[in-house]
Write a protein that holds these residues in place. Structure first.
Motif, mmCIF file in Angstrom:
data_model
loop_
_atom_site.group_PDB
_atom_site.id
_atom_site.type_symbol
_atom_site.label_atom_id
_atom_site.label_comp_id
_atom_site.label_asym_id
_atom_site.label_seq_id
_atom_site.Cartn_x
_atom_site.Cartn_y
_atom_site.Cartn_z
ATOM 1 N N SER A 77 3.515 33.421 55.656
ATOM 2 C CA SER A 77 3.789 32.313 56.578
ATOM 3 C C SER A 77 3.262 30.974 56.060
ATOM 4 C CB SER A 77 3.159 32.602 57.947
ATOM 5 O OG SER A 77 1.750 32.759 57.827
ATOM 6 N N TYR A 78 2.623 30.988 54.875
ATOM 7 C CA TYR A 78 2.012 29.758 54.362
ATOM 8 C C TYR A 78 3.068 28.719 53.991
ATOM 9 C CZ TYR A 78 -0.430 26.435 51.451
ATOM 10 O OH TYR A 78 -0.916 25.264 50.915
ATOM 11 N N ARG A 79 2.747 27.451 54.269
ATOM 12 C CA ARG A 79 3.598 26.328 53.890
ATOM 13 C C ARG A 79 2.777 25.334 53.078
ATOM 14 N NH1 ARG A 79 6.452 29.610 54.861
ATOM 15 N NH2 ARG A 79 8.129 29.805 56.378
ATOM 16 N N VAL A 80 3.334 24.871 51.971
ATOM 17 C CA VAL A 80 2.620 23.956 51.087
ATOM 18 C C VAL A 80 2.221 22.673 51.799
ATOM 19 C CG1 VAL A 80 2.888 22.455 49.064
ATOM 20 C CG2 VAL A 80 3.591 24.836 48.943
ATOM 21 N N ILE A 81 3.086 22.195 52.675
ATOM 22 C CA ILE A 81 2.803 20.948 53.373
ATOM 23 C C ILE A 81 3.063 21.111 54.866
ATOM 24 C CG2 ILE A 81 5.134 20.029 53.002
ATOM 25 C CD1 ILE A 81 3.855 17.238 52.725
ATOM 26 N N THR A 82 2.180 20.519 55.657
ATOM 27 C CA THR A 82 2.346 20.443 57.108
ATOM 28 C C THR A 82 2.024 19.006 57.524
ATOM 29 O OG1 THR A 82 0.037 20.955 57.671
ATOM 30 C CG2 THR A 82 1.538 22.832 57.312
ATOM 31 N N ARG A 83 2.013 18.753 58.794
ATOM 32 C CA ARG A 83 1.654 17.416 59.272
ATOM 33 C C ARG A 83 0.193 17.082 58.958
ATOM 34 N NH1 ARG A 83 4.389 17.591 65.345
ATOM 35 N NH2 ARG A 83 6.569 17.843 64.644
ATOM 36 N N GLU A 84 -0.607 18.104 58.666
ATOM 37 C CA GLU A 84 -2.032 17.901 58.399
ATOM 38 C C GLU A 84 -2.322 17.564 56.943
ATOM 39 O OE1 GLU A 84 -4.055 17.770 60.858
ATOM 40 O OE2 GLU A 84 -2.576 18.476 62.337
ATOM 41 N N GLY A 85 -1.369 17.798 56.037
ATOM 42 C CA GLY A 85 -1.624 17.503 54.634
ATOM 43 C C GLY A 85 -0.908 18.462 53.705
ATOM 44 N N ILE A 86 -1.256 18.359 52.409
ATOM 45 C CA ILE A 86 -0.571 19.144 51.385
ATOM 46 C C ILE A 86 -1.573 19.877 50.489
ATOM 47 C CG2 ILE A 86 -0.412 17.082 49.906
ATOM 48 C CD1 ILE A 86 2.169 18.257 48.722
ATOM 49 N N LEU A 87 -1.401 21.173 50.348
ATOM 50 C CA LEU A 87 -2.102 22.048 49.413
ATOM 51 C C LEU A 87 -3.585 21.700 49.211
ATOM 52 C CD1 LEU A 87 -1.631 24.497 47.586
ATOM 53 C CD2 LEU A 87 -1.182 22.918 45.716
ATOM 54 N N GLY A 88 -4.412 22.137 50.129
ATOM 55 C CA GLY A 88 -5.849 21.909 50.016
ATOM 56 C C GLY A 88 -6.576 23.158 49.546
ATOM 57 N N LEU A 89 -6.939 23.204 48.272
ATOM 58 C CA LEU A 89 -7.652 24.334 47.690
ATOM 59 C C LEU A 89 -9.104 23.964 47.412
ATOM 60 C CD1 LEU A 89 -4.993 25.483 45.073
ATOM 61 C CD2 LEU A 89 -5.706 26.811 47.068
ATOM 62 N N SER A 90 -9.981 24.958 47.381
ATOM 63 C CA SER A 90 -11.363 24.719 46.983
ATOM 64 C C SER A 90 -11.363 24.327 45.507
ATOM 65 C CB SER A 90 -12.215 25.973 47.184
ATOM 66 O OG SER A 90 -11.802 27.004 46.294
ATOM 67 N N ASP A 91 -12.438 23.697 45.050
ATOM 68 C CA ASP A 91 -12.518 23.304 43.646
ATOM 69 C C ASP A 91 -12.361 24.520 42.734
ATOM 70 O OD1 ASP A 91 -12.906 20.686 44.386
ATOM 71 O OD2 ASP A 91 -15.090 20.764 44.194
ATOM 72 N N PHE A 92 -12.969 25.640 43.122
ATOM 73 C CA PHE A 92 -12.922 26.837 42.296
ATOM 74 C C PHE A 92 -11.490 27.360 42.168
ATOM 75 C CE2 PHE A 92 -12.784 31.450 41.884
ATOM 76 C CZ PHE A 92 -13.562 31.654 40.757
ATOM 77 N N LEU A 93 -10.807 27.525 43.290
ATOM 78 C CA LEU A 93 -9.455 28.084 43.251
ATOM 79 C C LEU A 93 -8.459 27.115 42.632
ATOM 80 C CD1 LEU A 93 -9.284 29.939 46.676
ATOM 81 C CD2 LEU A 93 -9.505 30.935 44.386
ATOM 82 N N ARG A 94 -8.647 25.827 42.852
ATOM 83 C CA ARG A 94 -7.754 24.861 42.206
ATOM 84 C C ARG A 94 -7.929 24.926 40.689
ATOM 85 N NH1 ARG A 94 -9.431 20.750 44.454
ATOM 86 N NH2 ARG A 94 -10.764 19.943 42.802
ATOM 87 N N GLY A 95 -9.174 25.081 40.239
ATOM 88 C CA GLY A 95 -9.422 25.192 38.809
ATOM 89 C C GLY A 95 -8.741 26.414 38.217
ATOM 90 N N LYS A 96 -8.805 27.548 38.921
ATOM 91 C CA LYS A 96 -8.156 28.771 38.447
ATOM 92 C C LYS A 96 -6.636 28.605 38.425
ATOM 93 C CE LYS A 96 -11.652 31.463 37.654
ATOM 94 N NZ LYS A 96 -11.929 31.957 36.266
#
Length: 240
Positions: free
Chosen positions: A207-226
């Motif tokens: 059910s995940y969506r990349v973008i919603t009214r709240e923002g776009i793709l917010g990952l932790s620093d660790f997971l974004r790095g991976k």
């Protein structure tokens, strides 16, 4: 307004270095913006890689508006599959996720339930965003009491890994469109081994969506790095 990052490139015919600018989203400076050479001509490619020209196959998607909106962004299914695989392999290594799992093993056994991140084992089902505080366990934004708490008493359950763009209020869980997936935790707060021996028995939410009214793709620093590491690996494969 766009954020701009400058990259220095060596000048071949001049003693002065030349610069090229790469725009990023003001709301997420880790996401780069490039003109889309494919129709429609007024669209842009959004990507986590600064490489120019960008790989549309590895991009987050394309948008006809900057800043992007849920209506203007066309998600890239291949990117979502890579994102899901990175989470499957590395979510249990994220210090933030590990902290949530450790809270389950606390003496009270209810830390994650009251925080809205964990609920006892039960059949998983999709629930519309209209769910309220009186919903059943697993309902979007349902109160902790209605979710059944964290279980405790040696019972295991599921730990949600969700987008950081809209952290849920205390006592509630994230909306379905903000949940990447879930990890299985035993009664001691340890991640359960899943297929192939990968810890966590990762289950994508679907059910995940990349973008919603709240923002776009917010990952932790660790997971974004991976994720960026994986995308660079895929980029190199494409150049062979």
């Amino acid at each position: 307004m766009l954020c701009t990052t400058l990259f220095r490139t060596p000048a071949r015919l001049s003693l002065r270095p030349s610069f090229r600018s790469v725009s990023t989203l003001p709301s997420n400076p880790h996401i780069y913006i490039f003109p889309n050479p494919s129709p429609p001509t007024n669209s842009h490619i959004l990507t986590l890689l600064p490489t120019e020209p960008p790989s549309q196959n590895l991009s987050i998607g394309t948008t006809t508006k900057i800043p992007p909106t849920p209506d203007s962004l066309t998600e890239n299914p291949h990117f979502l599959s890579i994102l899901n695989d990175v989470l499957r392999l590395h979510a249990t290594e994220d210090p933030l996720v590990q902290g949530q799992a450790a809270a389950f093993a606390s003496t009270s056994g209810s830390a994650l339930g009251s925080g809205g991140m964990f609920f006892p084992q039960q059949p998983k089902r999709k629930v519309p965003r209209s769910g309220g505080g009186g919903g059943t366990a697993g309902d979007g934004a349902g109160g902790a009491s209605s979710q059944g708490g964290a279980g405790g008493g040696g019972r295991g359950g599921w730990l949600h890994v969700s987008d950081m763009r809209a952290p849920p209020d205390y006592g509630r869980i994230a909306w379905p469109e903000d949940i990447f997936g879930s990890l299985e935790v035993d009664g001691k707060g340890e991640f359960v081994a899943g297929g192939g021996g990968v810890k966590g028995n990762w289950q994508a939410s679907g059910s995940y969506r990349v973008i919603t009214r709240e923002g776009i793709l917010g990952l932790s620093d660790f997971l974004r790095g991976k994720l960026v590491e994986r995308l660079k690996e895929e980029e190199k494969k494409g150049l062979r």
